[in-house]
Design a protein around this motif. Structure first.
Motif, PDB file in Angstrom:
ATOM      1  N   LYS A 210       0.874 -17.146 -19.750  1.00  0.00           N
ATOM      2  CA  LYS A 210       1.661 -17.835 -18.723  1.00  0.00           C
ATOM      3  C   LYS A 210       1.116 -19.251 -18.574  1.00  0.00           C
ATOM      4  N   PRO A 211       1.714 -20.224 -19.247  1.00  0.00           N
ATOM      5  CA  PRO A 211       1.197 -21.601 -19.223  1.00  0.00           C
ATOM      6  C   PRO A 211       1.037 -22.169 -17.813  1.00  0.00           C
ATOM      7  N   ALA A 212       1.953 -21.846 -16.910  1.00  0.00           N
ATOM      8  CA  ALA A 212       1.856 -22.376 -15.543  1.00  0.00           C
ATOM      9  C   ALA A 212       0.602 -21.866 -14.851  1.00  0.00           C
ATOM     10  N   VAL A 213       0.261 -20.604 -15.083  1.00  0.00           N
ATOM     11  CA  VAL A 213      -0.947 -20.023 -14.498  1.00  0.00           C
ATOM     12  C   VAL A 213      -2.188 -20.709 -15.064  1.00  0.00           C
ATOM     13  N   GLU A 214      -2.180 -20.977 -16.360  1.00  0.00           N
ATOM     14  CA  GLU A 214      -3.320 -21.645 -16.987  1.00  0.00           C
ATOM     15  C   GLU A 214      -3.501 -23.057 -16.428  1.00  0.00           C
ATOM     16  N   ARG A 215      -2.398 -23.778 -16.267  1.00  0.00           N
ATOM     17  CA  ARG A 215      -2.493 -25.139 -15.717  1.00  0.00           C
ATOM     18  C   ARG A 215      -3.046 -25.119 -14.299  1.00  0.00           C
ATOM     19  N   ALA A 216      -2.582 -24.181 -13.495  1.00  0.00           N
ATOM     20  CA  ALA A 216      -3.080 -24.074 -12.118  1.00  0.00           C
ATOM     21  C   ALA A 216      -4.553 -23.721 -12.105  1.00  0.00           C
ATOM     22  N   LEU A 217      -4.984 -22.867 -13.027  1.00  0.00           N
ATOM     23  CA  LEU A 217      -6.393 -22.480 -13.120  1.00  0.00           C
ATOM     24  C   LEU A 217      -7.271 -23.700 -13.393  1.00  0.00           C
ATOM     25  N   LEU A 218      -6.860 -24.549 -14.335  1.00  0.00           N
ATOM     26  CA  LEU A 218      -7.666 -25.714 -14.698  1.00  0.00           C
ATOM     27  C   LEU A 218      -7.758 -26.709 -13.544  1.00  0.00           C
ATOM     28  N   VAL A 219      -6.671 -26.889 -12.813  1.00  0.00           N
ATOM     29  CA  VAL A 219      -6.701 -27.767 -11.640  1.00  0.00           C
ATOM     30  C   VAL A 219      -7.653 -27.205 -10.592  1.00  0.00           C
ATOM     31  N   ARG A 220      -7.568 -25.902 -10.356  1.00  0.00           N
ATOM     32  CA  ARG A 220      -8.439 -25.253  -9.366  1.00  0.00           C
ATOM     33  C   ARG A 220      -9.905 -25.387  -9.771  1.00  0.00           C
ATOM     34  N   LEU A 221     -10.195 -25.220 -11.049  1.00  0.00           N
ATOM     35  CA  LEU A 221     -11.567 -25.333 -11.535  1.00  0.00           C
ATOM     36  C   LEU A 221     -12.140 -26.718 -11.295  1.00  0.00           C
ATOM     37  N   GLN A 222     -11.354 -27.742 -11.607  1.00  0.00           N
ATOM     38  CA  GLN A 222     -11.828 -29.110 -11.399  1.00  0.00           C
ATOM     39  C   GLN A 222     -12.158 -29.360  -9.937  1.00  0.00           C
ATOM     40  N   LYS A 223     -11.304 -28.884  -9.046  1.00  0.00           N
ATOM     41  CA  LYS A 223     -11.538 -29.085  -7.616  1.00  0.00           C
ATOM     42  C   LYS A 223     -12.797 -28.346  -7.161  1.00  0.00           C
ATOM     43  N   LYS A 224     -12.947 -27.111  -7.632  1.00  0.00           N
ATOM     44  CA  LYS A 224     -14.134 -26.336  -7.258  1.00  0.00           C
ATOM     45  C   LYS A 224     -15.407 -27.002  -7.773  1.00  0.00           C
ATOM     46  N   ALA A 225     -15.407 -27.369  -9.062  1.00  0.00           N
ATOM     47  CA  ALA A 225     -16.599 -27.959  -9.655  1.00  0.00           C
ATOM     48  C   ALA A 225     -16.971 -29.261  -8.961  1.00  0.00           C
ATOM     49  N   ALA A 226     -15.954 -30.072  -8.615  1.00  0.00           N
ATOM     50  CA  ALA A 226     -16.210 -31.340  -7.937  1.00  0.00           C
ATOM     51  C   ALA A 226     -16.806 -31.112  -6.551  1.00  0.00           C
ATOM     52  N   PHE A 227     -16.331 -30.092  -5.851  1.00  0.00           N
ATOM     53  CA  PHE A 227     -16.843 -29.822  -4.500  1.00  0.00           C
ATOM     54  C   PHE A 227     -18.211 -29.139  -4.547  1.00  0.00           C
ATOM     55  N   TYR A 228     -18.338 -28.097  -5.361  1.00  0.00           N
ATOM     56  CA  TYR A 228     -19.604 -27.361  -5.434  1.00  0.00           C
ATOM     57  C   TYR A 228     -20.727 -28.225  -5.985  1.00  0.00           C
ATOM     58  N   GLY A 229     -20.369 -29.236  -6.771  1.00  0.00           N
ATOM     59  CA  GLY A 229     -21.383 -30.090  -7.368  1.00  0.00           C
ATOM     60  C   GLY A 229     -21.941 -31.140  -6.437  1.00  0.00           C
ATOM     61  N   LYS A 254     -14.197 -27.847 -16.879  1.00  0.00           N
ATOM     62  CA  LYS A 254     -12.789 -27.702 -17.269  1.00  0.00           C
ATOM     63  C   LYS A 254     -12.678 -27.423 -18.767  1.00  0.00           C
ATOM     64  N   ASP A 255     -13.426 -28.167 -19.563  1.00  0.00           N
ATOM     65  CA  ASP A 255     -13.374 -27.980 -21.012  1.00  0.00           C
ATOM     66  C   ASP A 255     -13.893 -26.609 -21.424  1.00  0.00           C
ATOM     67  N   LEU A 256     -14.889 -26.109 -20.709  1.00  0.00           N
ATOM     68  CA  LEU A 256     -15.415 -24.770 -21.005  1.00  0.00           C
ATOM     69  C   LEU A 256     -14.293 -23.752 -20.958  1.00  0.00           C
ATOM     70  N   TYR A 257     -13.470 -23.832 -19.932  1.00  0.00           N
ATOM     71  CA  TYR A 257     -12.350 -22.897 -19.801  1.00  0.00           C
ATOM     72  C   TYR A 257     -11.232 -23.228 -20.792  1.00  0.00           C
ATOM     73  N   GLU A 258     -10.863 -24.501 -20.862  1.00  0.00           N
ATOM     74  CA  GLU A 258      -9.699 -24.881 -21.651  1.00  0.00           C
ATOM     75  C   GLU A 258      -9.922 -24.677 -23.154  1.00  0.00           C
ATOM     76  N   LYS A 259     -11.138 -25.009 -23.636  1.00  0.00           N
ATOM     77  CA  LYS A 259     -11.396 -24.960 -25.073  1.00  0.00           C
ATOM     78  C   LYS A 259     -12.023 -23.645 -25.539  1.00  0.00           C
ATOM     79  N   TYR A 260     -12.642 -22.918 -24.609  1.00  0.00           N
ATOM     80  CA  TYR A 260     -13.384 -21.737 -25.040  1.00  0.00           C
ATOM     81  C   TYR A 260     -12.963 -20.454 -24.319  1.00  0.00           C
ATOM     82  N   ILE A 261     -13.111 -20.423 -23.000  1.00  0.00           N
ATOM     83  CA  ILE A 261     -12.890 -19.169 -22.280  1.00  0.00           C
ATOM     84  C   ILE A 261     -11.442 -18.698 -22.372  1.00  0.00           C
TER      85      ILE A 261
END
Length: 291
Positions: A210-229, A254-261
């Motif tokens: 589901k490409p839409a789910v994947e796109r939403a996941l990557l956006v969510r990850l960036q926001k989390k990483a930026a805040f938690y960091g 983001k790349d960890l998820y997009e390119k690998y996970i």
């Protein structure tokens, strides 16, 4: 992050699976932040780099030894009898306790992506997320006139401890793809069976993607990483440091998820589906295809 299979009514609920995967994002990000505090320490990933281990008869890397020792204990505590746990090490001991009576959730299979996870984590992810700490150590050594390796701070135990935590979390996240595949397969076997019998990997991947789910996941990850960091003050608000820097490479997460996970999870999902009809008779497959 685990399900309690003893009390969960429907472990294959896609909503429940999504909840676990989202919580695993937090686990992975926080573990990466901890690993980023230490420099690369490439020596701990090189087989035979420690004479002490070779003298003890272990030819692998420091991290592989760490994994084997930790997973040996976990195996005795029956961790790997759970359907969502997969060890990196081989030849582990049997549990000391009798296995728990888990319900039959996944179809029997031999899909294990841990070798690929270990390879991309040590070869690509660690060098990237530790770059800042490695550069800081190099600067300190130059300022003090110290010659030597800049990417080694000697914290082999601390670095490997966090590595194990990251690897176990990534492994669980990737192998949860089996739960997704099983959930979707039992919902409508007839959609999958023709492509399993062919076999057609591309068609199977299209059914589970589901490409839409994947796109939403990557956006969510960036926001989390930026805040938690960020460093937070007593009021829970980010501390303004003026430089806008964070404790983690946000794009690296983001790349960890997009390119690998994400790609590896899809591989696990498809590989699982390709084994989903193994051992079934033609009559059993025909009956499933009617659903």
């Amino acid at each position: 992050m685990s399900q309690n299979f003893a009390i969960v009514d429907d472990p294959l609920s896609l909503e429940r699976i999504r909840s676990i995967l989202i919580r695993l994002e937090d686990t992975i990000i926080f573990s990466l932040i901890e690993r980023a505090q230490f420099v690369h320490n490439p020596r701990i990933y090189q087989p035979g780099a420690f004479a002490e281990l070779k003298a003890a008869g272990f030819e692998g890397s420091w991290l592989e030894w760490f994994l084997k020792e930790i997973e040996t204990f976990h195996a005795k505590a029956r961790r790997y009898t759970s359907p969502d746990e997969y060890p990196f090490s081989k030849s582990l001991p049997q549990p000391v306790l009798q296995p728990l009576p888990f319900p039959k959730i996944l179809y029997p299979n031999n899909v294990n992506a841990n070798a690929e996870i270990l390879k991309f984590y040590t070869g690509d992810i660690v060098p990237r997320i530790t770059k800042r700490a490695t550069e800081q150590l190099a600067g300190i050594k130059r300022a003090k006139g110290i010659d030597g390796v800049a990417d080694d701070d000697g914290n082999y135990g601390s670095a490997a401890t966090v590595d194990v935590e990251v690897l176990q979390a990534i492994s669980k996240r990737v192998h949860y793809g089996k739960f997704v595949s099983e959930s979707k397969f039992i919902e409508k076997p007839s959609a999958f069976i023709p492509h399993i019998l062919t076999p057609n990997r591309e068609a199977l991947e299209a059914l589970i993607t589901k490409p839409a789910v994947e796109r939403a996941l990557l956006v969510r990850l960036q926001k989390k990483a930026a805040f938690y960091g960020q460093d937070l003050g007593p009021d829970g608000q980010p501390i303004e440091n003026g430089g806008g820097s964070t404790k983690i490479d946000v794009e690296g997460v983001k790349d960890l998820y997009e390119k690998y996970i994400i790609p590896l999870t899809k591989d696990v999902e498809v590989d699982y589906l390709l084994q989903r009809l193994d051992g079934l008779s033609a009559a059993e497959i025909e009956e499933l295809a009617k659903k």
